[in-house]
Design a protein around this motif. Structure first.
Motif, PDB file in Angstrom:
ATOM      1  N   TYR A 143       0.836  -1.209   0.000  1.00 15.88           N
ATOM      2  CA  TYR A 143       0.000   0.000   0.000  1.00 15.88           C
ATOM      3  C   TYR A 143       0.870   1.259   0.000  1.00 15.88           C
ATOM      4  CZ  TYR A 143      -3.474   3.429   1.403  1.00 15.88           C
ATOM      5  OH  TYR A 143      -4.281   4.535   1.440  1.00 15.88           O
ATOM      6  N   CYS A 285     -10.769   3.338  -3.761  1.00 12.24           N
ATOM      7  CA  CYS A 285     -11.200   2.903  -2.422  1.00 12.24           C
ATOM      8  C   CYS A 285     -12.120   3.978  -1.840  1.00 12.24           C
ATOM      9  CB  CYS A 285      -9.969   2.715  -1.544  1.00 12.24           C
ATOM     10  SG  CYS A 285     -10.319   2.642   0.221  1.00 12.24           S
ATOM     11  N   THR A 292      -8.692  -0.084  -6.054  1.00 12.33           N
ATOM     12  CA  THR A 292      -8.899  -1.376  -5.385  1.00 12.33           C
ATOM     13  C   THR A 292      -9.987  -2.177  -6.103  1.00 12.33           C
ATOM     14  OG1 THR A 292      -9.552  -2.442  -3.322  1.00 12.33           O
ATOM     15  CG2 THR A 292     -10.529  -0.301  -3.745  1.00 12.33           C
ATOM     16  N   CYS A 297     -10.291  -0.614   0.265  1.00 14.01           N
ATOM     17  CA  CYS A 297      -9.082  -1.401  -0.016  1.00 14.01           C
ATOM     18  C   CYS A 297      -8.647  -2.204   1.210  1.00 14.01           C
ATOM     19  CB  CYS A 297      -7.951  -0.485  -0.501  1.00 14.01           C
ATOM     20  SG  CYS A 297      -7.157   0.469   0.784  1.00 14.01           S
TER      21      CYS A 297
END
Ligand code: AMP
Ligand code: FES
Ligand code: ZN
Length: 311
Positions: A143, A285, A292, A297
């Protein structure tokens, strides 16, 4: 043992190439191999901005050094996971390299600290959400790499994965016939969505041993110890098995992984690439805006779970 290119004493024998090199010739060989990897796999061009993910270990610091020596525009990102002792030591190695080597080349280091962001280190966070530490760690690192590359508009994100890593991963994927993972195992992965950086592994042609020798010859001060959280025990077993095969028959890892890349290229030429299909499935997200496949996400879901567990 003499260097095969000059009259100096060799510092490293390379049975897989049936050769041996002194320090300066090894340095030249490794940099040439990295340049070949960049070209052969269409990783990036001289004008591209590269974000190197650095852990403080030999592979990623060596990668950063080589890219700078080759004249590329490479900055770095370090994720401090908050593992007592280990993270402090790796953090220090990365900062020292940035200060002593990278800054002189106009390159900068960015740092993301998990504890500052989540209020807890990775171990505590993983306990809270009842997930293995390495899996929570993987989610956070992926991430943060994507986020930093996205926010700062880097073209490419590079990691220090080497031939030993890639061959061991391939062996695991083949043994379990993980076809989906096999399709995505490549030294160059195109951006999965518009605005995301493409992902590359410029050290895929070099073994762990060759990189360690390069780092020592070029005085790269790296952290020797591995992360204390059991690093996917299975990967270590696969690496060990491949090392034993390599000792019996030098070049095994190389042939195994190269052979796979050749076959993958043929399949790729005759079919639609995975990433084309991926792109249509990704949406922002709902919490953080990063692309995502789910509404929220996996990173934001993980953080939300951690918050509810502390209440
Ligand atoms: P590993 O999975 O630990 O073998 O790491 C593979 C690659 O991921 C390294 O070569 C680095 O490029 C990157 N990496 C691992 N840990 C970190 C970290 N804490 N911060 C930034 N990059 C990392
Ligand atoms: Fe992720 Fe150790 S827990 S590197
Ligand atoms: Zn999110």
């Amino acid at each position: 043992m003499r260097c095969r290119k000059c009259p100096q004493r060799a510092v490293l024998g390379m049975p897989r190439h049936n050769t041996a090199f002194c320090g300066p010739c090894l340095t030249e060989f490794v940099r040439t191999q990295v340049q070949k990897a960049i070209k052969a796999q269409s990783m990036f061009a001289p004008e591209d901005r590269i974000l190197v993910a650095v852990s403080g270990g030999k592979d990623s610091l060596t990668l950063w050094e080589i890219l700078l020596k080759l004249g590329y525009r490479a900055d770095a990102l370090y994720v401090d996971l908050g593992i007592p002792g280990y993270s402090d030591r790796s953090h220090e190695k990365v900062e020292r390299f940035a200060r002593d080597v990278a800054e002189a080349c106009g390159s900068k280091l960015m740092i993301h600290t998990v504890e500052e962001d989540a209020g807890a280190g990775i171990k505590e966070l993983a306990n809270l959400i009842k997930r293995p530490t390495c899996s929570a760690c993987g989610t956070i690192k992926r991430y943060q790499f994507n986020r930093v590359a996205w926010e700062n508009k880097y073209d490419v994100m590079a990691t220090g994965h080497n031939l030993d890593d890639e061959a061991a991963r391939l062996l695991g994927n083949v043994l379990q016939w993980q076809e989906e993972y096999l399709q995505k195992q490549s030294p160059t992965l195109p951006a999965s969505v518009e605005g995301f950086a493409k992902k590359v592994k410029p050290l895929y042609r070099m073994t762990e041993r060759e990189i360690a020798a390069y780092a020592v010859v070029n005085r790269i001060d790296y952290l020797v110890e591995e992360c204390p959280m059991a690093k996917g025990a299975k990967m270590l077993v696969y690496k060990d098995a491949l090392n034993r095969l390599e000792a019996e028959s030098p070049g095994t890892k190389h042939r195994f992984y190269w052979g796979f890349l050749e076959k993958q290229k043929k399949v790729g030429e005759s079919s639609v690439s995975m990433t084309d299909t991926d792109q249509t499935m990704l949406l922002p997200c709902e919490t953080c805006g990063q692309p995502t496949t789910a509404g929220t996400c996996s990173f934001c879901r993980m953080m939300a779970r951690a918050k509810t567990s502390t209440r």
